[in-house]
Design an enzyme around this catalytic site. Sequence first.
Site, PDB file in Angstrom:
ATOM      1  CG  ASP A 146      -1.799   1.204   1.318  1.00  0.00           C
ATOM      2  OD1 ASP A 146      -2.682   1.335   0.454  1.00  0.00           O
ATOM      3  OD2 ASP A 146      -1.606   2.023   2.240  1.00  0.00           O
ATOM      4  CG  ASP A 161      -2.771   6.198  -9.073  1.00  0.00           C
ATOM      5  OD1 ASP A 161      -3.422   5.143  -8.929  1.00  0.00           O
ATOM      6  OD2 ASP A 161      -2.273   6.827  -8.116  1.00  0.00           O
ATOM      7  CD  GLU A 200      -2.212   2.731  -3.448  1.00  0.00           C
ATOM      8  OE1 GLU A 200      -3.187   3.443  -3.713  1.00  0.00           O
ATOM      9  OE2 GLU A 200      -1.915   2.384  -2.291  1.00  0.00           O
TER      10      GLU A 200
END
Length: 604
Positions: free
Chosen positions: A257, A319, A294
């Site tokens: 994360d 993204d 991420e």
Amino acid sequence: MKIGAHYLGDGCCEFTVWAPEKKTVAVEIVSPKYQVIPMEKHGGYWQVTANNIEPGTLYFYQLDGAETRPDPASNFQPQDVHGPSQVIDHSFTWNDSNWSGVPLEQMIMYELHVGTFTPEGTFEAIIPRLKDLREVGINAIELMPIGQFPGDRNWGYDGAYQFAVQNSYGGPQKLKQLVDACHQHGIAVILDVVYNHFGPEGNYISCYGPYFTETYRTPWGSAINYDDAHSYDVRNFFIQNALYWLREYHIDALRLDAVQAIYDLGAKHFLAELAENVAELSQAQGRQIYLIAESDLNDPKLIRPQEFGGYGLNAQWSDDFHHSLYTALTGDLIGYYEDFDKYEHLAKAYKDNFVYDWKYSKHRQRFHGNSASDRPSYQFVVNIQNHDQIGNRMLGERLSQLVSFEAVKLAAGAVLLSPYIPMLFMGEEYAEDAPFIYFVSHSDPDLIKAVRDGRKREFKAFHAQGEPPDPEGKETFLQCKLNWEKRQTGKHKLILDFYRHLIQLRQQIPGWTTGDRNNIQSGSNEDKKLVWWTRDIAGKRLLCLLNFNTSGITFDNEFGNNSWRKIFDSSEEKWLGTGSILPEEINSHQQLTMRSQSFALYEA
């Protein structure tokens, strides 16, 4: 150094905890029979091997003869984040000895929240649904974080115990049963882990040592100490955590994360050290294990091999692909979406992945990113929906609630026919319309108020009007549950068949996942709102046309002198379209007419 309570069998258990500044540490057994067992110090670690300790034993650590706290490396917290830790016997009869995993480049990922995926909200309740997922073409599920959080409902990013399997989900044995069942169905398991912060409630880890540093700040407060004094043992904590999930639970990959909030200016970044340790375990076990980051840095250094100066991670989320596709579908340019106001951005995402590869960002007001042209396309994970992008909306609406039916199909084609690894968010495959809103179940009134106020501030940045749903309210959580039965009726069933067909198409064309981005060309027409790409794959040439216009368009064939044959068209009547008006074959430089919000795939 292994940490936590390790049951050795025959009533023998080894306890190890890092507490370098404590004068005394003891294991305080609270059940089944109270006793205090002193520990011996070895460097900064305290250890003891105790007898007459059976699985199920509940314990705290007693620090300096005074405060008692749960084990920071607790394997299970049966009484929530403030209660005692429990000794776990990790022996389990696995049935996956022939499991060889799913190659990264072949994965069709599916992000899943355990608590809302089924009415029961447990690991066990997922198992009967694996067959349905596999039939759609899903071969990798990504579990959102399952580390123990306060209460019985949470997104998962408020976990206070990195090693403890959430009690309300079913605990350690049920997680192993789920992983074992996934492998029987040919499904890999990716686990979302959070190495950039701890949740605010039940977080006692700073009682043990300097796990945090004030040198940096994160959106969640003090940064974890990856490069300051005593950071070696902090790094060990998280490396041991990663190996624990991969070794004890047979997890196939970890999703890391928000790695941009892992601050480390040392010569060897924590992520590189983590990758080295995971590679060693992978080699020892004879199976490929993956690390997926991420990150919003647009930095290919994360996934470059270490011999080329990278960290050696296997893949990262993109993204830019999501943002450019989302704005093309919705026209929403609020917040960070303002950087993706042209259709050429999506065309660039198909070719280069990163739209911002050291380009000026209006939103950031600075140059951002770097070129990833040297990395294969299968090192990037793309999606049109995930927990963040849905939850960043005040009402948690999914794409199916924001755009037309035709646009939902267009989004599916844009992702599933991309050269990248596609990831679906649970329910997306049948156009689920239940929201996915941020939810928690804290017990501290001050913390609950802070969370509520924080959500209101966040939505001001997106100019959202009105009051956000109460994140503490149980009703907020319940309305996020999937309506699984909808996948068998009406347009939901058609979308399910649509996803299945696209995944099969992707898997049936040889060489789809070669990763060679040199054979990809792309372009756009801003006035027509048209994006197109071509790829050379295994002796074939593919052409994909994507029309984001809410009206039909007419345009010239400028895609070479090939003779193109249509193999898929989202506007066909069998997909509840109004009927295709694109020709079955394209020859020469003819004009083409295309239905609104549709896509088509041709081959030459």
